[in-house]
Every structure is written in C-alpha cells, then in structure tokens.
Design an enzyme around this catalytic site. Structure first.
Site, PDB file in Angstrom:
ATOM      1  NE  ARG A 171       8.205  -6.604  -2.726  1.00  0.00           N
ATOM      2  CZ  ARG A 171       9.414  -6.035  -2.699  1.00  0.00           C
ATOM      3  NH1 ARG A 171      10.500  -6.778  -2.845  1.00  0.00           N
ATOM      4  NH2 ARG A 171       9.544  -4.729  -2.540  1.00  0.00           N
ATOM      5  NE  ARG A 195       2.605  -4.792   1.154  1.00  0.00           N
ATOM      6  CZ  ARG A 195       2.711  -3.541   1.601  1.00  0.00           C
ATOM      7  NH1 ARG A 195       3.803  -3.155   2.235  1.00  0.00           N
ATOM      8  NH2 ARG A 195       1.714  -2.693   1.443  1.00  0.00           N
ATOM      9  CG  ASP A 217       1.882  -0.376  -8.890  1.00  0.00           C
ATOM     10  OD1 ASP A 217       1.914   0.819  -9.248  1.00  0.00           O
ATOM     11  OD2 ASP A 217       1.743  -0.715  -7.707  1.00  0.00           O
ATOM     12  CE1 TYR A 238       1.012   7.235  -5.440  1.00  0.00           C
ATOM     13  CE2 TYR A 238      -0.873   6.600  -6.795  1.00  0.00           C
ATOM     14  CZ  TYR A 238      -0.177   6.526  -5.603  1.00  0.00           C
ATOM     15  OH  TYR A 238      -0.649   5.762  -4.569  1.00  0.00           O
ATOM     16  NE  ARG A 275      -3.686  -1.831  -2.243  1.00  0.00           N
ATOM     17  CZ  ARG A 275      -3.938  -0.823  -1.422  1.00  0.00           C
ATOM     18  NH1 ARG A 275      -4.246  -1.051  -0.158  1.00  0.00           N
ATOM     19  NH2 ARG A 275      -3.868   0.421  -1.845  1.00  0.00           N
TER      20      ARG A 275
END
Length: 359
Positions: free
Chosen positions: A46, A37, A82, A160, A33
């Site tokens: 974003r 962010r 992703d 998921y 990652r």
C-alpha cells in the site's frame, strides 16, 4: 469448454459445500477484511500504490487477496476490491483519504443530481478490472479455497452517494427516504440494476460465492428496511441466480450480511440467499430461531475479541462454536478486521475454529 473447466480442480471446497447446506468435516472459516492493513505485507504494498490503483490493477488485487491465504489455513479468499466501485462506475468520483476513509467530493444533494449518473449499461465494462482480478485469483488459488465475490447492497451504496463519506447517523441519506421517496426508489433501482450486472459478471469471471454487504442496515428500522432495502435485496438475489442459470454456470450460493440488521433476520430468511451473516450483537440461538433450520448462518465473533490474549480468543471461539453448532454454519467475525490487530491473533481464531468444530 465450460467456464468451470478452465479453472483448477477444487482441493478445498469446504466453504462452498457449507454454503449449499451440505455436510462438512469442520466449520469453514474466513474473516471479513482478511486482506488489509493489519498485515505488514499489505502495508508494504500500500505504501507504493494508491488504494484504488490496487483495486484496479488485477495483478495487485490478486496479490493482496492471496496474502492472508499465504499466512492462515482459511477456507475462502474474498477478492480485494471495494463496495464503492459501483458509484465510481456510475460516474461519481471517490477518493480514499488517509485517516478519513472514502470521500465523495460531489455527493448527490437533490433528486435532479440523478441525471448526472452514467448509464447502468456501462458498469460492467468499467469494472472489467474486477472480473480480470477474479479470474487471475481463481487460477492462482489452485483450488485451495473458495473464491468469494461481493458488492454493497443498494441502500448501503445510496447512503454513501448522498452522505459523501461515513456518517454516524446517515441523516442526509435517510432524509431522502422521507423527503424524496420516489427519487430514492429511482436511485435504488439504478444501483440494483448495476449490482445485478456486476455480480453476474463476477460469477462469469470465477467467483464461486457472492456476498452482499448491507453495511448500513443499523440505520434503518423494520418499516424503512421493508420499503427501501428488502425489495432490492430480493431483486438482486432472484435476478443473479436466474441469469447465472441462463448462462449455464454452476448455481452460486449467495450471502447477505445486514450489519446491525437483527430486526430484519426473519424478513431476510424469506429470500433466496442461502447464507445470512450476523454481527456480534445477535445471539446465535435467536438468529437460528428467526431464520429457520434450512438457512446457513455466518458469523459472529466480535472483532474486538481479537485484541484479547490468545487463551481468551480460544475460549471465545469455543463458546461461539458451541452456540452455532457445526451444521449449516460458516465461522467468521461479526464484522471486519481492524488495522491495528495482531495477525497472530487471527491465526489463533482460525485454529480455534478448526479445533472446536472438527468432527
């Protein structure tokens, strides 16, 4: 013209060589990652674009992938994407909701729902945007770092698709393993076939290393892992390597990262993955004993260590390097960066790795 010749000559192939078990001058370093962010430039971008729009627009995905490389002397770029693009390509809707993360409005609830999934053959076509992003990024990197492609592992993706969102227990998905064993294997095979095509496509597009994220290994024990995870991880690695060879592409090192799967390290060492990632709960000496001398280890600083002051980070990295050694090792965190982390603390991590692992 060969596939490789259309890309810039490698200036820094340290990670690629380490992943193959070759000698390096210092441990290569990157961070899961690392594009995300915690970077103000990511947040700025974003604010203008939906998350999956960024994934699906090659120029944006490339820009985000390169953001950490523009700040830090990293040895690898990992393509911005992703793991849930596979369920999307199989026809499932996935939303990225603020403060909640990924959500499936209509998760799989019973075995009959498998009939709603799109054919596996459509997956590579639907994910062409990832391949385009990889090719663009590989060219824009100009050989300054190894480009990593990735996918989620079948059990992680299955969890998921059934849970519909993150879960502390994965009880719905695990319930399938016990209640609907045959249907679980059918679903895992669908995901596996799609993942093989997807990873081969990434290799063709310019990815030089491939990582498979078994992010939900912690929810399985040895028995469930051996039945519902290990065979599919093996099939992915075997088939990707075979197909890459048939295409005349360079051999592509593969990494498997079983988050929370310390109990599975010995089993995973029997597969053809060159690199095994470990999280911060695993002692490097024990990991080395379990996987043997020929595998490359990747990891494993606790991401939360980056909340400490820079001097403490430096000491933690020194300790980590001493435990792993420099041979057959790729330095990384034990999981991904968190959104509220200070970018300068990642800079300290990278600098410390380079300082303490240099020949």
């Amino acid at each position: 013209m060969s596939e490789e010749s259309k890309f810039p000559v490698m200036v820094n192939d340290r990670l690629l060589r380490a992943a193959r078990g070759e000698e390096v001058d210092q441990a290569p370093v990157w961070a899961m990652r690392q594009a995300g962010r915690y970077l103000p430039e990511f947040r700025e971008l974003r604010a203008k674009h939906d998350f999956f729009t960024m994934c699906q627009t090659p120029s944006l995905a490339c820009e985000v992938t390169l953001q950490p490389l523009n700040r830090f002397p990293l040895d690898a770029a990992i393509i911005f994407s992703d793991i849930l693009v596979i369920p999307q390509a199989l026809g499932m809707e996935v939303e990225m909701r603020p403060g909640e993360g990924p959500v499936f409005p209509s998760p799989l609830q019973k075995p009959e729902d498998l009939s709603k999934l799109s054919p596996v053959g459509d997956v590579s076509t639907k994910l062409q945007y990832v391949f385009d992003a990889l090719t663009l990024t590989r060219k824009e990197l100009k050989g300054k770092a190894t480009l990593i492609g990735f996918s989620g592992a079948p059990w992680t993706i299955m969890a998921y698709m059934i849970e519909g969102k993150g879960s502390k227990t994965m009880s719905n998905a695990k319930g399938w393993l016990y209640k609907y064993s045959d249907a679980s294997h059918r679903l895992l095979k669908i995901i596996t076939d799609a993942t093989i095509d997807y990873l081969v496509g990434q290799a063709k597009a310019g990815a030089q290393v491939l990582q498979v994220f078994e992010s939900h290994a912690e929810h399985l024990g040895p028995q469930l892992f051996r039945e519902f995870a290990l065979p599919y991880l093996k099939l992915i690695c075997d088939q990707v390597k075979e197909q890459v060879q048939l295409l005349g592409l360079p051999d592509i090192p593969m990494i498997v990262f079983p988050k929370g799967g310390h109990y599975a390290l010995k089993d995973l060492a029997s597969l053809k993955y060159e690199v095994i990632g470990i999280d911060w709960t695993v002692d490097p000496a024990i990991a080395r004993e379990l996987v043997g001398p020929t595998k490359v280890l990747q990891g494993n600083l606790d991401p939360c260590a980056l909340y400490a002051d820079k001097n403490s980070i430096d000491k933690a990295v020194k300790n980590m390097i001493q435990k792993f050694g420099r041979c057959r090792y790729i330095a990384n965190l034990g999981h991904g960066m968190y959104p509220d982390m200070d970018p300068e603390h990642l800079a300290t991590f990278v600098q410390a790795v380079q300082k303490y692992s240099r020949v």
